[in-house]
Structures are given as C-alpha cells and as structure tokens.
Design a protein around this motif. Sequence first.
Motif, PDB file in Angstrom:
ATOM      1  N   ALA A  74       0.824  -1.209   0.000  1.00 13.42           N
ATOM      2  CA  ALA A  74       0.000   0.000   0.000  1.00 13.42           C
ATOM      3  C   ALA A  74       0.855   1.254   0.000  1.00 13.42           C
ATOM      4  CB  ALA A  74      -0.938  -0.008   1.214  1.00 13.42           C
ATOM      5  N   ASP A 117       0.793   4.020  -2.894  1.00 11.92           N
ATOM      6  CA  ASP A 117       0.438   5.402  -2.544  1.00 11.92           C
ATOM      7  C   ASP A 117       1.487   6.384  -3.049  1.00 11.92           C
ATOM      8  OD1 ASP A 117      -1.918   4.714  -1.289  1.00 11.92           O
ATOM      9  OD2 ASP A 117      -1.045   4.615   0.718  1.00 11.92           O
ATOM     10  N   HIS A 140       1.315   6.483  -6.916  1.00  6.13           N
ATOM     11  CA  HIS A 140       0.064   7.127  -7.345  1.00  6.13           C
ATOM     12  C   HIS A 140       0.125   8.635  -7.138  1.00  6.13           C
ATOM     13  CE1 HIS A 140      -4.087   8.103  -7.939  1.00  6.13           C
ATOM     14  NE2 HIS A 140      -4.297   8.363  -6.663  1.00  6.13           N
ATOM     15  N   GLU A 158      -9.338  -0.615  -1.157  1.00 10.73           N
ATOM     16  CA  GLU A 158      -8.887   0.561  -0.418  1.00 10.73           C
ATOM     17  C   GLU A 158      -8.396   1.683  -1.329  1.00 10.73           C
ATOM     18  OE1 GLU A 158      -6.209  -0.559   2.705  1.00 10.73           O
ATOM     19  OE2 GLU A 158      -7.619  -1.997   3.564  1.00 10.73           O
ATOM     20  N   HIS A 159      -8.292   1.389  -2.626  1.00  7.57           N
ATOM     21  CA  HIS A 159      -7.888   2.401  -3.607  1.00  7.57           C
ATOM     22  C   HIS A 159      -8.847   2.340  -4.800  1.00  7.57           C
ATOM     23  CE1 HIS A 159      -4.253   1.588  -1.247  1.00  7.57           C
ATOM     24  NE2 HIS A 159      -3.813   2.780  -1.586  1.00  7.57           N
ATOM     25  N   LEU A 197      -8.082   3.742  -8.330  1.00 11.04           N
ATOM     26  CA  LEU A 197      -7.049   3.167  -9.180  1.00 11.04           C
ATOM     27  C   LEU A 197      -7.606   2.072 -10.078  1.00 11.04           C
ATOM     28  CD1 LEU A 197      -4.058   2.770  -6.694  1.00 11.04           C
ATOM     29  CD2 LEU A 197      -4.556   4.674  -8.241  1.00 11.04           C
TER      30      LEU A 197
END
Length: 341
Positions: free
Chosen positions: A162, A166, A169, A210-211, A214
């Motif tokens: 993650a 992150d 991204h 959780e994203h 994306l």
Amino acid sequence: MPIVRDKRLIYSDKIFSVAPMMDWTDRHCRYFHRLLAPNARLYTEMVTAPAVIHGDRERLLGFDASEHPVALQLGGSEPAELAQAARIGAGLGYDEINLNVGCPSDRVQSGRFGACLMREPALVAECVAAMRAAVSGSERHVPVTVKCRIGVDEQDEYTALADFVDRVHAVGCDTFVVHARKAWLQGLSPKENREVPPLNYERVYRLKREHPQLSVVINGGIAQVSQVHEHLRHVDGVMLGRTAYHEPYRLAELEHALFGTPLPDRDDVLRRLRPYVEAHLARGDRLQHISRHVLGLYQGLPGARAFRRVLSEEAHRAHAGWDVVERAIDARSGERRARAA
C-alpha cells in the motif's frame, strides 16, 4: 467492459491483457495473439531504457499496426533515461508505457531495476514522474503504468504494498498490474519465483477495495475462464502469462467468454497468419522465429504432437517457408484421422 475504437482499447471498467514475457512476447508472438484475441492489451518483452535509446529500434521496438492496443514495457531506474525511452516509445505509437518493478532475475537486479525497486518507492515515483512528463506533450494520451509484485523478501505485510502504491500514485500513476506473489531476490530462480511463493489474491483485492480510484489488474496463476470471472468481481482487469503462451487458444476462449466474439477455427487462425509470415520471410526473417510461437495452438487435441514435430524438425532449416506450416497442419489432420479410425 473494454471497448475498441479504431483498433485501440479505451480503458473502461475491465481490462484483459497478456503479460510481457522475456524471450516470448516479441512482435511475432503479439501478432499471433492478436489474431486470437482482438480485445486484449498486448505487451512487449521488457526493454531496458538504454537499449531503447542506443539500440536497434526497429528490431527492439518495431510492431505491426494490428497489434494495437500494445504497450511498451521498460526496465530501468534512472529517471532521465526512462523519460527519454518513454518519449521514444510514445513517438513510435505505443498505447501505454509500463515500468517493470516485478522481474526478480539476478541480471535485472544487478542493473538496479525490476522487483528490487519495490524497496525504493521514492525512486520509482521519481521515475514515473519523469516518464509522465516526457509523454505529456504528445497529441494522444499515453498512460504510464507500473507492473509490480505484492512485495519482496521480508515484505510480508499489506502495508508495504500500500505504501509503494500510494507513493507512486501520488505522482500520477493510476494503473497498477500486480503479480499476486512476492519475489525472493536471493535463493530462487526467476522460474521458481513464478511458482514457489504462494499466490495471495486477497492482497490485490484489498488494494483495489482501499484504492477504488485506481485501475488494478491482477496477474499470476490465472488459466481458466472461471478464474477470470471471479477475479473481475474484485479488480479491474486480468493479465494472463504463461498459459497464454503455452496454450494460446485459451485467449480465444477468454475473448468469447468476456466479449462474445465467435470462437475461431484453429486452422483458420493459422492460415490468417500466412501473409504476415511470407512478408517477414521476404525481409530475411527465419520461419522458426515465428513458428515457435504457434506450437501450442492445438494443445490437448488429437494430432497436436504431429503438428509440433513437423514445425520443430523443419522450421529451423534454411529457406523454410509456409509449406512447412501446411505440412504441419496436414500431419495433425492425418494423426487425428488415424486415431478416429
């Protein structure tokens, strides 16, 4: 579902792709796969940024227009080099530039790229930012994406993946292709790294949950249509690897299941390859460099062994032409009839 416009895939809610595979997904392989899978996104073998900049671009980067949508996968860790290579790739017409952050081979590690970069998310972010800036001036949108693992070595927690995502991204990368296995950088060969570390699909599913902003594509151990349908309940796309190469007709079966395209006849697919083969033979290419990619077309069917035998024994010979392929087709048909008698 993905849609196609002017032979180019527009990223939609679901993505179907064939993994970049060293020594396998060259231009001949991709042309053949396109005949089987009109909607699939195809990837080049990984090409290092210095090779793109200084090497034989026609040999390394040439592709047929029918291959669209096709992505160029780059290897490297120097932002300026990767930016220059990405600009060249976009200029040549590639639909996507992908950064390899998943290959675990010793040769790749010695060059400080591939899976070892998962330990350096800040550097990967710097590379991606430079690549995006390099292609941003082109008339068409060329996304920069990342292919990675769920972790390397001691990275056993979801938080490492993650954090990596992150950071990357944050500089504008919206698409991650995730091989759902860790990579062991020491002690396992590249082949073992594709088989020994256990698959952890749930970790990739969690990444998407959780994203949600994306695009997350899952890779690793995917072979059956039923698996694809299950994965697409959780993520945005699936990427097939070695199954697509060793059993290429599986691509046609997935096209049929996902997009409703008619299942093609294997012999017809092969004969549609003829103009391409003859054009490349006229340019001085060898038949074996193309025919090696079709050896698995009849996998599991009567006569498959006879088909492979003819191609394996004859395609490497000097001046071997399309007639060798026809003999292979005939040999398969003869063996099939003999078994049925």
